[in-house]
Design a protein around this motif. Structure first.
Motif, PDB file in Angstrom:
ATOM      1  N   GLY A  37      56.455 -15.153   8.730  1.00  0.00           N
ATOM      2  CA  GLY A  37      56.108 -15.246  10.143  1.00  0.00           C
ATOM      3  C   GLY A  37      57.192 -14.723  11.066  1.00  0.00           C
ATOM      4  N   ARG A  38      58.443 -14.762  10.607  1.00  0.00           N
ATOM      5  CA  ARG A  38      59.547 -14.268  11.429  1.00  0.00           C
ATOM      6  C   ARG A  38      59.703 -12.753  11.335  1.00  0.00           C
ATOM      7  NH1 ARG A  38      62.012 -19.138   9.483  1.00  0.00           N
ATOM      8  NH2 ARG A  38      63.152 -18.002   7.846  1.00  0.00           N
ATOM      9  N   CYS A  39      58.924 -12.120  10.457  1.00  0.00           N
ATOM     10  CA  CYS A  39      58.950 -10.660  10.320  1.00  0.00           C
ATOM     11  C   CYS A  39      57.766 -10.080  11.085  1.00  0.00           C
ATOM     12  CB  CYS A  39      58.870 -10.243   8.849  1.00  0.00           C
ATOM     13  SG  CYS A  39      60.239 -10.834   7.835  1.00  0.00           S
ATOM     14  N   SER A  40      57.986  -9.016  11.793  1.00  0.00           N
ATOM     15  CA  SER A  40      56.921  -8.443  12.635  1.00  0.00           C
ATOM     16  C   SER A  40      56.099  -7.390  11.915  1.00  0.00           C
ATOM     17  CB  SER A  40      57.545  -7.812  13.888  1.00  0.00           C
ATOM     18  OG  SER A  40      58.466  -6.788  13.524  1.00  0.00           O
ATOM     19  N   ALA A  41      56.433  -7.101  10.644  1.00  0.00           N
ATOM     20  CA  ALA A  41      55.822  -5.950   9.969  1.00  0.00           C
ATOM     21  C   ALA A  41      54.678  -6.306   9.030  1.00  0.00           C
ATOM     22  CB  ALA A  41      56.899  -5.203   9.177  1.00  0.00           C
ATOM     23  N   LEU A  42      54.178  -7.553   9.052  1.00  0.00           N
ATOM     24  CA  LEU A  42      53.191  -7.989   8.071  1.00  0.00           C
ATOM     25  C   LEU A  42      51.904  -7.165   8.098  1.00  0.00           C
ATOM     26  CD1 LEU A  42      52.106 -10.054   5.966  1.00  0.00           C
ATOM     27  CD2 LEU A  42      51.346 -11.443   7.914  1.00  0.00           C
ATOM     28  N   THR A  43      51.575  -6.562   6.967  1.00  0.00           N
ATOM     29  CA  THR A  43      50.279  -5.896   6.792  1.00  0.00           C
ATOM     30  C   THR A  43      49.540  -6.439   5.574  1.00  0.00           C
ATOM     31  OG1 THR A  43      51.288  -4.100   5.504  1.00  0.00           O
ATOM     32  CG2 THR A  43      51.035  -3.740   7.875  1.00  0.00           C
ATOM     33  N   CYS A  44      50.300  -6.983   4.592  1.00  0.00           N
ATOM     34  CA  CYS A  44      49.655  -7.443   3.362  1.00  0.00           C
ATOM     35  C   CYS A  44      50.517  -8.501   2.675  1.00  0.00           C
ATOM     36  CB  CYS A  44      49.420  -6.254   2.421  1.00  0.00           C
ATOM     37  SG  CYS A  44      48.580  -6.688   0.872  1.00  0.00           S
TER      38      CYS A  44
END
Length: 263
Positions: free
Chosen positions: A84-91
């Protein structure tokens, strides 16, 4: 305790995940290709009070993969907080038993879920080459475009480009075997994410008018034989009953279901 890992932790990470090289193919491949400290790959570890790893989480661009030797040792809430603290989540992808531990704590809504079987073939399993066709060829990197053209006629959602495939082949993490008719590929099998101990088989396909003639099976046998000679364990995904029958005949054994949550 969770912390981001560095190159100083490489041996501990590889030893921790090394008992299951097939299941951790993508983790090994990404670390071998990019290391533990790059813009492309980040790895975190969850340690117990004695400094032993309980679980790890790898980020490759926007794709996150968790691993723990036992599902009960994976702290789903803690890893969901890291993601959740990373903005790059796609999968978010991985073994179903592990991904399911994280999902209840994810705040980002899932757009698409995919579940398939993950299977591997033991290096010592017998391989009957007598039924394989003799006209299977190995693709050169500069020929990548013709295999991409074949896949685009078969897979409606195929996204890989010829440049990407060629780059993977040049780096030695991908290879392709195929059969031609009238100077055009009609069946092919590729590998991807090849590591020192395993390889993922992908892109198994045959043009409709050439199905049920053993073309794809012959390409698979050639691929398995090449990997076997290099002591690399073949792995693959499948979700179709017809594919399952082919792979079972070639001694692929389901490991566990693989879950992919796309965001």
């Amino acid at each position: 305790m969770i912390r981001q890992l560095t190159e100083k932790d490489r041996d501990q990470v590889m030893s921790f995940a090394g008992d299951r090289p097939a299941e951790n193919l993508f983790i090994f491949g990404d670390i071998e290709a990019y290391g533990l400290e790059s813009d492309v790959v980040t790895v975190w570890g969850d340690f117990d009070g004695q400094g032993a790893l309980r679980s790890i989480l790898l980020r490759y661009l926007g794709n996150f993969i968790p691993y723990a030797r036992e599902a009960e040792l994976l702290d789903g809430k803690a890893w969901a907080d890291v993601i959740g603290r990373c903005s790059a989540l796609t999968c978010l992808s991985g073994l179903q038993s592990l991904v399911k531990k994280i999902l209840p704590y994810m705040s980002t809504p899932v757009q698409k879920e995919q579940l398939c079987y993950y299977a591997a073939r033991d290096l010592g399993a017998p391989l009957d080459k007598s039924t394989a066709r003799k006209d299977v060829k190995m693709l050169f990197p500069e020929e990548a475009e013709k295999i991409i053209a074949l896949r685009q006629t078969i897979f409606s959602n195929h996204a890989e480009t010829a440049a990407t495939l060629q780059k993977s082949m040049d780096r030695g993490i991908s290879r392709t075997f195929y059969i031609e008719r009238n100077n055009e590929p009609v069946s092919s099998v590729s590998t991807t994410a090849e590591t020192a101990g395993a390889a993922m088989i992908v892109g198994v396909c045959t043009k409709k008018e050439y199905e049920h003639q053993g073309f794809a099976t012959s390409c698979l046998i050639k691929t398995i034989s090449a990997l076997q000679a290099e002591h690399k364990r073949p792995c693959l995904f499948y979700d179709h009953p017809a594919a399952a029958r082919i792979y079972e005949k070639l001694n692929f054994i389901p490991i566990e279901k693989w879950m992919m949550e796309r965001y």
